[in-house]
Design a protein around this motif. Structure first.
Motif, PDB file in Angstrom:
ATOM      1  N   LEU A   1       0.931  -1.267   0.089  1.00  0.00           N
ATOM      2  CA  LEU A   1      -0.060   0.117   0.045  1.00  0.00           C
ATOM      3  C   LEU A   1       0.848   1.123   0.134  1.00  0.00           C
ATOM      4  O   LEU A   1       2.225   1.193   0.593  1.00  0.00           O
ATOM      5  N   ARG A   2       0.344   2.497  -0.208  1.00  0.00           N
ATOM      6  CA  ARG A   2       1.073   3.552  -0.862  1.00  0.00           C
ATOM      7  C   ARG A   2       0.194   4.704  -0.015  1.00  0.00           C
ATOM      8  O   ARG A   2      -1.046   4.786  -0.397  1.00  0.00           O
ATOM      9  N   HIS A   3       0.922   5.572   0.821  1.00  0.00           N
ATOM     10  CA  HIS A   3       0.006   6.673   1.584  1.00  0.00           C
ATOM     11  C   HIS A   3       0.395   7.911   0.781  1.00  0.00           C
ATOM     12  O   HIS A   3       1.533   8.278   0.653  1.00  0.00           O
ATOM     13  N   HIS A   4      -0.544   8.764   0.484  1.00  0.00           N
ATOM     14  CA  HIS A   4      -0.331   9.940  -0.208  1.00  0.00           C
ATOM     15  C   HIS A   4      -0.812  11.121   0.503  1.00  0.00           C
ATOM     16  O   HIS A   4      -1.908  11.188   1.260  1.00  0.00           O
ATOM     17  N   ASP A   5       0.059  12.110   0.856  1.00  0.00           N
ATOM     18  CA  ASP A   5      -0.541  13.571   1.494  1.00  0.00           C
ATOM     19  C   ASP A   5      -1.139  14.264   0.355  1.00  0.00           C
ATOM     20  O   ASP A   5      -0.629  14.685  -0.679  1.00  0.00           O
ATOM     21  N   ILE A   6      -2.382  14.725   0.482  1.00  0.00           N
ATOM     22  CA  ILE A   6      -3.188  15.580  -0.459  1.00  0.00           C
ATOM     23  C   ILE A   6      -3.057  17.015  -0.032  1.00  0.00           C
ATOM     24  O   ILE A   6      -3.849  17.824  -0.630  1.00  0.00           O
ATOM     25  N   GLY A   7      -2.254  17.406   0.843  1.00  0.00           N
ATOM     26  CA  GLY A   7      -2.494  18.922   1.129  1.00  0.00           C
ATOM     27  C   GLY A   7      -3.564  19.632   1.600  1.00  0.00           C
ATOM     28  O   GLY A   7      -3.548  20.705   1.246  1.00  0.00           O
ATOM     29  N   LEU A   8      -4.438  18.922   2.145  1.00  0.00           N
ATOM     30  CA  LEU A   8      -5.563  19.801   2.981  1.00  0.00           C
ATOM     31  C   LEU A   8      -4.982  20.492   4.214  1.00  0.00           C
ATOM     32  O   LEU A   8      -4.425  20.105   4.759  1.00  0.00           O
ATOM     33  N   GLU A   9      -5.816  21.700   4.134  1.00  0.00           N
ATOM     34  CA  GLU A   9      -5.353  22.579   5.325  1.00  0.00           C
ATOM     35  C   GLU A   9      -6.049  22.240   6.477  1.00  0.00           C
ATOM     36  O   GLU A   9      -5.708  22.614   7.748  1.00  0.00           O
ATOM     37  N   THR A  10      -7.190  21.631   6.372  1.00  0.00           N
ATOM     38  CA  THR A  10      -8.017  21.430   7.467  1.00  0.00           C
ATOM     39  C   THR A  10      -7.268  20.295   8.361  1.00  0.00           C
ATOM     40  O   THR A  10      -6.831  19.310   7.925  1.00  0.00           O
ATOM     41  N   THR A  11      -7.331  20.401   9.587  1.00  0.00           N
ATOM     42  CA  THR A  11      -6.625  19.726  10.672  1.00  0.00           C
ATOM     43  C   THR A  11      -7.990  18.782  11.302  1.00  0.00           C
ATOM     44  O   THR A  11      -8.986  19.466  11.715  1.00  0.00           O
ATOM     45  N   GLU A  12      -7.468  17.815  11.493  1.00  0.00           N
ATOM     46  CA  GLU A  12      -8.592  16.799  12.041  1.00  0.00           C
ATOM     47  C   GLU A  12      -8.203  16.698  13.712  1.00  0.00           C
ATOM     48  O   GLU A  12      -6.955  16.406  14.070  1.00  0.00           O
ATOM     49  N   MET A  13      -8.989  17.145  14.576  1.00  0.00           N
ATOM     50  CA  MET A  13      -8.918  17.066  15.913  1.00  0.00           C
ATOM     51  C   MET A  13      -9.488  16.295  16.677  1.00  0.00           C
ATOM     52  O   MET A  13     -10.983  16.365  17.034  1.00  0.00           O
ATOM     53  N   TRP A  14      -9.011  15.002  17.154  1.00  0.00           N
ATOM     54  CA  TRP A  14      -9.720  14.168  17.984  1.00  0.00           C
ATOM     55  C   TRP A  14      -9.798  14.606  19.265  1.00  0.00           C
ATOM     56  O   TRP A  14      -9.083  15.077  19.978  1.00  0.00           O
ATOM     57  N   ALA A  15     -11.210  14.189  19.762  1.00  0.00           N
ATOM     58  CA  ALA A  15     -11.607  14.623  21.197  1.00  0.00           C
ATOM     59  C   ALA A  15     -12.314  13.621  21.795  1.00  0.00           C
ATOM     60  O   ALA A  15     -12.819  12.594  21.156  1.00  0.00           O
ATOM     61  N   VAL A  16     -12.738  13.609  22.978  1.00  0.00           N
ATOM     62  CA  VAL A  16     -13.207  12.450  23.812  1.00  0.00           C
ATOM     63  C   VAL A  16     -14.773  12.997  23.923  1.00  0.00           C
ATOM     64  O   VAL A  16     -15.156  14.256  24.112  1.00  0.00           O
ATOM     65  N   ASN A  17     -15.901  12.249  23.690  1.00  0.00           N
ATOM     66  CA  ASN A  17     -17.036  12.534  23.930  1.00  0.00           C
ATOM     67  C   ASN A  17     -17.838  11.926  25.094  1.00  0.00           C
ATOM     68  O   ASN A  17     -17.811  10.841  25.459  1.00  0.00           O
ATOM     69  N   THR A  18     -18.375  12.891  25.949  1.00  0.00           N
ATOM     70  CA  THR A  18     -18.892  12.623  27.209  1.00  0.00           C
ATOM     71  C   THR A  18     -20.361  12.858  27.067  1.00  0.00           C
ATOM     72  O   THR A  18     -21.093  12.644  28.186  1.00  0.00           O
ATOM     73  N   GLY A  19     -20.998  13.083  25.891  1.00  0.00           N
ATOM     74  CA  GLY A  19     -22.462  13.411  25.887  1.00  0.00           C
ATOM     75  C   GLY A  19     -22.940  14.797  26.536  1.00  0.00           C
ATOM     76  O   GLY A  19     -22.193  15.535  26.617  1.00  0.00           O
ATOM     77  N   THR A  20     -24.161  14.285  27.362  1.00  0.00           N
ATOM     78  CA  THR A  20     -24.555  15.625  28.091  1.00  0.00           C
ATOM     79  C   THR A  20     -23.862  15.576  29.226  1.00  0.00           C
ATOM     80  O   THR A  20     -24.504  16.425  30.508  1.00  0.00           O
ATOM     81  N   ASN A  21     -23.187  14.759  30.053  1.00  0.00           N
ATOM     82  CA  ASN A  21     -22.440  14.837  31.252  1.00  0.00           C
ATOM     83  C   ASN A  21     -21.385  15.995  31.225  1.00  0.00           C
ATOM     84  O   ASN A  21     -20.197  15.546  31.070  1.00  0.00           O
ATOM     85  N   THR A  22     -21.765  17.114  31.453  1.00  0.00           N
ATOM     86  CA  THR A  22     -20.688  18.175  31.716  1.00  0.00           C
ATOM     87  C   THR A  22     -19.918  17.986  32.552  1.00  0.00           C
ATOM     88  O   THR A  22     -18.692  18.616  32.314  1.00  0.00           O
ATOM     89  N   ALA A  23     -20.340  17.771  33.715  1.00  0.00           N
ATOM     90  CA  ALA A  23     -19.066  17.398  34.938  1.00  0.00           C
ATOM     91  C   ALA A  23     -18.031  16.472  34.310  1.00  0.00           C
ATOM     92  O   ALA A  23     -17.062  16.636  34.658  1.00  0.00           O
ATOM     93  N   LEU A  24     -18.532  15.487  33.663  1.00  0.00           N
ATOM     94  CA  LEU A  24     -17.365  14.345  33.329  1.00  0.00           C
ATOM     95  C   LEU A  24     -16.659  15.024  32.378  1.00  0.00           C
ATOM     96  O   LEU A  24     -15.353  14.824  32.265  1.00  0.00           O
ATOM     97  N   ARG A  25     -17.132  15.790  31.211  1.00  0.00           N
ATOM     98  CA  ARG A  25     -16.125  16.494  30.326  1.00  0.00           C
ATOM     99  C   ARG A  25     -15.196  17.392  30.941  1.00  0.00           C
ATOM    100  O   ARG A  25     -14.037  17.365  30.645  1.00  0.00           O
ATOM    101  N   THR A  26     -15.686  18.277  32.100  1.00  0.00           N
ATOM    102  CA  THR A  26     -14.774  18.940  33.046  1.00  0.00           C
ATOM    103  C   THR A  26     -13.613  17.967  33.462  1.00  0.00           C
ATOM    104  O   THR A  26     -12.479  18.431  33.373  1.00  0.00           O
ATOM    105  N   LEU A  27     -13.933  16.791  33.838  1.00  0.00           N
ATOM    106  CA  LEU A  27     -12.742  15.993  34.445  1.00  0.00           C
ATOM    107  C   LEU A  27     -12.049  15.650  33.476  1.00  0.00           C
ATOM    108  O   LEU A  27     -10.780  15.373  33.735  1.00  0.00           O
ATOM    109  N   VAL A  28     -12.498  15.306  32.298  1.00  0.00           N
ATOM    110  CA  VAL A  28     -11.727  14.823  31.207  1.00  0.00           C
ATOM    111  C   VAL A  28     -10.689  15.872  30.745  1.00  0.00           C
ATOM    112  O   VAL A  28      -9.477  15.464  30.412  1.00  0.00           O
ATOM    113  N   GLU A  29     -11.254  17.240  30.753  1.00  0.00           N
ATOM    114  CA  GLU A  29     -10.355  18.132  30.611  1.00  0.00           C
ATOM    115  C   GLU A  29      -9.343  18.436  31.187  1.00  0.00           C
ATOM    116  O   GLU A  29      -8.086  18.725  31.196  1.00  0.00           O
TER     117      GLU A  29
END
Length: 358
Positions: free
Chosen positions: A268-296
């Protein structure tokens, strides 16, 4: 006898002897200047009044400090209660199970990869031991709903999702989705078989059969490029189709595909296609805002504490070994994304970390 002549012995008049002189004495000492008189001794009532003023001042300081403390954001202990973690015996985390280097489940059922290490890191900060963490497989389309599947194939709502879930404006507006700050930066790229011509832009895939993950951030740009897009639920299905010549290319986040390229042995061959958009992976805690703050808070401690090397160790263990097989492609940024300290109330004497530096 002569008249008038007194008869008898004439008495001699004895003169008193002079008194002996007093012995000589040392000269008197020089006069001592009068000492400065001390003020009158402080009475007991004065001391009591002084102590009373000091006590009043201390009480005012403590009360004022407590008012400021109590009026601030919640403490970490309060957040744990609000997040319903107190007394919880098992933390359920939705992860991918078919992505080498990121999240892969082996034949024994054990999970490994970068996302798995990040999930363990967060769970530890939440107060859970590794044996109290249960990983459940989750597909791309179910990450927003936090619906994973157990060993029997039943859908289970997990506490949080660590599954290559990118931040987008649409997802941030979804009230059912609660995304943390990013924990990894990557970008969209393209993988083909080794005999495919070099690809430098998505426009070169116009008319070609390209596979991607359904409901992923890669699907829209591919459709706009004119490619014939097929959306699969699992990225492993895309690569199986690529090797079977069902597809001409696969396109999604570079960090997701790098492990497949590394395992292909040059097929297999991997190609860089020069997109400017950065993919930013994050954690999803749903509606549990307190849990999101603890993850932060967990991510912030990993970023701001120089003694905490868990993120760097996860990168070195799982992503760095894939770089040699993917030359010329920015698989993933090798430093943890910076983030600001979350709003968590702390006492002044509690250990504080360095400035966020963002």
């Amino acid at each position: 006898m002569e008249s008038g002549k007194r008869f008898g012995r004439r008495q001699r008049r004895v003169r008193p002897e002079a008194e002996p002189a007093a012995p000589s004495s040392p000269p008197p000492p020089p006069p001592v200047p009068p000492a400065q008189e001390a003020g009158p001794p402080r009475r007991r009532g004065d001391w009591l009044r002084l102590y009373g003023w000091l006590a009043a001042i201390m009480a005012a300081v403590l009360v004022g400090g407590w008012i400021l403390f109590a009026a601030g954001p919640p403490t970490e202990a309060e957040l744990r209660e609000q997040a319903r973690l107190t007394g919880k015996k098992k933390l359920l985390i939705g992860v991918k199970d078919d992505t080498p280097g990121i999240a892969l489940r082996d034949r024994t059922g054990a999970f490994s990869g970068f996302d798995i290490d990040i999930a363990y890191m967060i769970a530890g900060e939440l107060g859970f031991r590794p044996d109290q963490v249960e990983f459940l497989s989750i597909e791309t389309e179910d990450r927003a709903r936090r619906q994973a599947t157990d060993a029997d194939g039943n859908f289970v709502t997990v506490d949080l999702v660590v599954a290559t879930f990118s931040i987008t404006a649409k997802r941030l507006q979804d009230p059912s989705v609660g995304l943390s700050s990013p924990y990894l930066f990557t970008e969209q790229s393209v993988v083909t078989r080794a005999d495919h011509a070099r690809v430098t832009s998505l426009g070169q895939l116009a008319g070609e059969k390209v596979c991607t993950l359904g409901t992923s951030t890669s699907e829209g740009p591919l459709a706009e490029s004119g490619a014939r897009v097929t959306a699969e639920n699992k990225i492993s299905a895309c690569f199986e189709g690529l090797e079977a010549h069902l597809y001409d290319a696969v396109s999604t986040d570079a960090a997701i595909m790098a492990g497949f390229v590394a395992k292909s042995g040059g097929k297999l061959r991997h190609h860089d296609i020069g997109l400017e958009t950065t993919e930013m992976w994050a954690v999803n805690t749903g509606t549990n805002t307190a849990l999101r703050t603890l993850v932060e808070l967990a991510l912030y401690r990993s970023y701001a504490d120089p003694q905490n090397r868990m993120w760097e160790e996860a990168y070195d263990r799982h992503i760095r070994p894939m770089l040699a097989a993917n030359p010329g492609v920015n698989v993933a940024q090798s430093t943890q994304p910076c983030l600001k300290a979350p709003q968590v109330r702390r006492w002044p004497w509690e250990r504080a970390l360095s400035a966020d530096g963002c």
